[in-house]
Scaffold this active site. Structure first.
Site, mmCIF file in Angstrom:
data_model
loop_
_atom_site.group_PDB
_atom_site.id
_atom_site.type_symbol
_atom_site.label_atom_id
_atom_site.label_comp_id
_atom_site.label_asym_id
_atom_site.label_seq_id
_atom_site.Cartn_x
_atom_site.Cartn_y
_atom_site.Cartn_z
ATOM 1 N NE ARG A 195 -4.068 1.842 1.186
ATOM 2 C CZ ARG A 195 -5.059 2.199 0.368
ATOM 3 N NH1 ARG A 195 -5.102 1.764 -0.881
ATOM 4 N NH2 ARG A 195 -6.025 2.972 0.801
ATOM 5 C CB THR B 282 -8.973 -0.213 -7.657
ATOM 6 O OG1 THR B 282 -8.812 0.989 -6.927
ATOM 7 C CG2 THR B 282 -8.443 -1.395 -6.894
ATOM 8 C CB THR C 66 -5.744 0.915 -6.108
ATOM 9 O OG1 THR C 66 -6.541 2.062 -6.352
ATOM 10 C CG2 THR C 66 -4.956 1.132 -4.829
ATOM 11 C CG ASN D 49 -8.021 6.569 -4.486
ATOM 12 O OD1 ASN D 49 -8.866 5.707 -4.247
ATOM 13 N ND2 ASN D 49 -8.107 7.786 -3.997
ATOM 14 C CD GLU E 296 -4.589 4.464 -3.138
ATOM 15 O OE1 GLU E 296 -5.793 4.236 -2.958
ATOM 16 O OE2 GLU E 296 -4.015 4.267 -4.210
ATOM 17 C CG ASP F 127 -8.269 5.371 -0.292
ATOM 18 O OD1 ASP F 127 -9.343 5.808 -0.737
ATOM 19 O OD2 ASP F 127 -7.694 4.385 -0.778
ATOM 20 N N GLY G 83 -13.768 0.958 -4.652
ATOM 21 C CA GLY G 83 -13.722 1.740 -3.414
ATOM 22 C C GLY G 83 -14.439 0.985 -2.306
#
Ligand code: DON
Length: 578
Positions: free
Chosen positions: A105, A388, A406, A408, A427, A430, A481
């Protein structure tokens, strides 16, 4: 949706009316058939990426080799989401029974601050966490794919990157769908993106050959020396480029990036073992908490997508999302009561609050007392210095890989690194930019997911592998999402409990609830009577265009045959195997 699918849903919607008032389940003769294979299967959003995975498997690679090949190929053929400049999660089930989870991530840059997207009045600056250089999180995908290949692959990086390098340097013909995606107006705001994807305004058309020589060179450099991306000249080039544009990512951010190998979260449901994504994804916890709540019902008796069944699923999703939004974040920064959240006793208490026929308004929802500590507040959170895509793979030895990756938003921040030819993520959106203010997915989240330097934003990505008696039954996942989690739950329940084949489960119209806003979103394709019945129960039902993209595999429990279900909603994907 393609015409044949519209027809499929129209017919399948009418048949139950004639046959039985309760069951809205399409008969098997109406359902699209999955692609089947004996030994190995790859399902992705793009045919060329699927082919890359199958080629690597045929050359003696295992599922991890194939997953890495697909990951790099998607950067080339599906730039809306496939990526070098984003992040992802890879869940692996090994034939020897072990499971592991690779977290690559993105992280917040070291110079990030909790209020970096707020103006002087303390209000969220629209788009600030979504577009441009300041929206970018430190990318993890290259680190993740390289880590996976080195530790668990067989063929080596140079070999598994070959399909991607060839696709980038030789080019491929653009479909009408991809050419249309390149029209994204925000891409035009960033010179390298405008040049690469929009030919400076001379837009690509269907059938044009799309060659990416700069990206091919970048891929060759990574294949020869992957450390270049985080520690070498390429790292310095990326950091300098982002800073020149006004962003805050430094070479130190890249140098400090680390893949984290984590233990997946586990659940039990009707004889299946659910293996799924742990924090910093909320996916596995919400999925398992919802299934634990549903454990007490006979859903099969109610039938697939009947109002009575949907009522229970919606209420389970509402409760699990309420917990998500209050408790979950990056485990390095937030203490989370995960064991309690996943306990069956807690789910039983939640279930007791579900009204038999009526919606529970989200504002009246109260968490059962005595199970979880109070949710974290700002002071308890440590502050250390839509796009994604998902793919599923099983190899001939019984290894399975489930990857969601992803940028995003579509094309991420829209920023392409000049000279290197790849897009960077957004990202940072998020995170909760401000407590109580919804992000791009309408998620209203708490301090557990506030911005802090080096922190990973909470994800909803839910790569999942479902086992039965220790053997793989399903490989599941999707983009979308917050809707990822309900997409995965719906596909699993439709197939495992309601008996739809995996293709029909992927095709079936989706519905979603995430506690806040207190709305049930549904795709087109439900019976008007079903929606009327939900509204009568007190649900605010909103029909929206199709969403998510399930790319899934099921294993026939009797024959062991592999069944690939790919999503027709985007129209580029395929399932293939041998
Ligand atoms: O990690 C997450 O939850 C989001 N960044 C996923 C974004 C997504 O699925 C967009 N796709 N349509």
């Amino acid at each position: 949706m393609q015409a044949r699918h519209r027809a499929f849903w129209l017919v399948s919607a009418l048949v139950p009316l004639l046959a039985s008032p309760a069951i809205a389940q399409p008969g098997p003769y109406l359902a699209e058939k999955p692609v089947t294979a004996r030994h190995a299967m790859v399902v992705t959003v793009h045919r060329l990426a699927t082919d890359a995975g199958v080629r690597i498997l045929r050359e003696g690679g295992n599922a991890i080799d194939a997953a890495v090949a697909v990951g790099f190929a998607l950067e080339v053929v599906y730039p809306i989401a496939g990526n070098l400049g984003g992040g992802g999660f890879m869940l692996i089930h090994f034939a020897n029974g072990k499971n592991t989870f690779l977290d690559y991530r993105e992280r917040a840059p070291l110079a990030a601050t909790p209020n970096m997207y707020l103006n002087a009045k303390g209000n969220v600056i629209p788009g600030a966490s979504l577009y441009g250089y300041r929206a970018i999180g430190v990318p993890g995908s290259v680190a993740g794919l390289v880590y996976a290949e080195k530790k668990y692959g067989r063929l080596g990086l140079e070999k598994v990157m070959q399909p991607a390098i060839q696709l980038a340097s030789h080019g491929f013909r653009l479909s009408a769908i991809t050419a249309a995606q390149f029209h994204d107006s925000r891409l035009s705001n960033y010179p390298a993106s405008f040049r690469k994807y929009q030919r400076n305004g001379n837009y690509y058309r269907a059938g044009d050959l799309f060659r990416q020589p700069r990206l091919a060179a970048t891929l060759r450099t990574i294949a020869a020396d992957p450390s270049d991306f985080y520690h070498g000249p390429m790292a310095r080039q990326i950091a300098a480029f982002i800073q020149k544009g006004g962003g805050i990512i430094t070479a130190k951010d890249l140098a400090e990036y680390k893949v984290v190998e984590r233990t997946p979260v586990y659940g039990a449901f009707h004889g299946y073992t659910i293996v799924s994504a742990p924090p910093p994804s909320s996916g596995g916890i919400v999925l398992i908490e919802a299934l634990n709540i549903l454990n007490g019902y006979n859903l099969r008796k109610l039938g697939d997508r009947t109002p009575a069944e949907m009522h229970l699923l919606i209420e389970a999703y509402r409760r699990a999302f309420m917990d998500r939004n209050a408790y979950l974040g990056d485990p390095a920064y937030v203490k989370m009561p995960i064991a309690a959240m996943l306990s069956q006793k807690y789910a039983d208490a939640w279930r007791a609050s579900i009204l038999p026929w009526k919606a529970t308004p989200s504002k009246d929802l109260h968490r059962p007392a005595g199970f979880l500590p109070p949710p974290p507040t700002m002071s308890q959170v440590r502050h250390e210095s839509p796009d994604t895509t998902h793919y599923s793979i099983i190899d001939s030895q019984g290894n399975a890989v489930s990857v969601t990756t992803t940028l995003n938003d579509y094309f991420g921040s829209r920023v392409t690194v000049a000279g290197l030819g790849f897009l960077l993520n957004d990202e940072m959106d998020d995170f909760a930019s401000k407590q109580g203010v919804p992000n791009m997915f309408g998620l209203i989240q708490g301090p557990a997911n506030s911005i802090a330097p080096g922190k990973r934003p909470l994800s909803s990505m839910t790569p999942t592998i479902v086992l039965r008696n220790g053997k793989v039954s399903y490989v599941l996942g999707s983009p979308g999402g917050s809707r990822i989690i309900t997409t995965v739950a719906n596909i699993f329940l439709s197939s495992a409990i309601q008996g739809l084949n995996i293709q029909a489960s992927v095709d079936a119209p989706r519905f979603h609830m995430q506690d806040l806003p207190d709305v049930v979103y549904v795709e087109p394709g439900f019976l008007p009577a079903t929606l009327a019945s939900l509204r009568k129960r007190g649900y605010h039902v909103k029909v929206q265009p199709p969403w998510s993209d399930g790319e899934c595999i099921a294993v026939d429990p009797k024959t062991g045959e592999l069944e690939g279900g790919h999503d027709f909603r985007i129209g580029l994907g395929s399932a293939a195997g041998y």
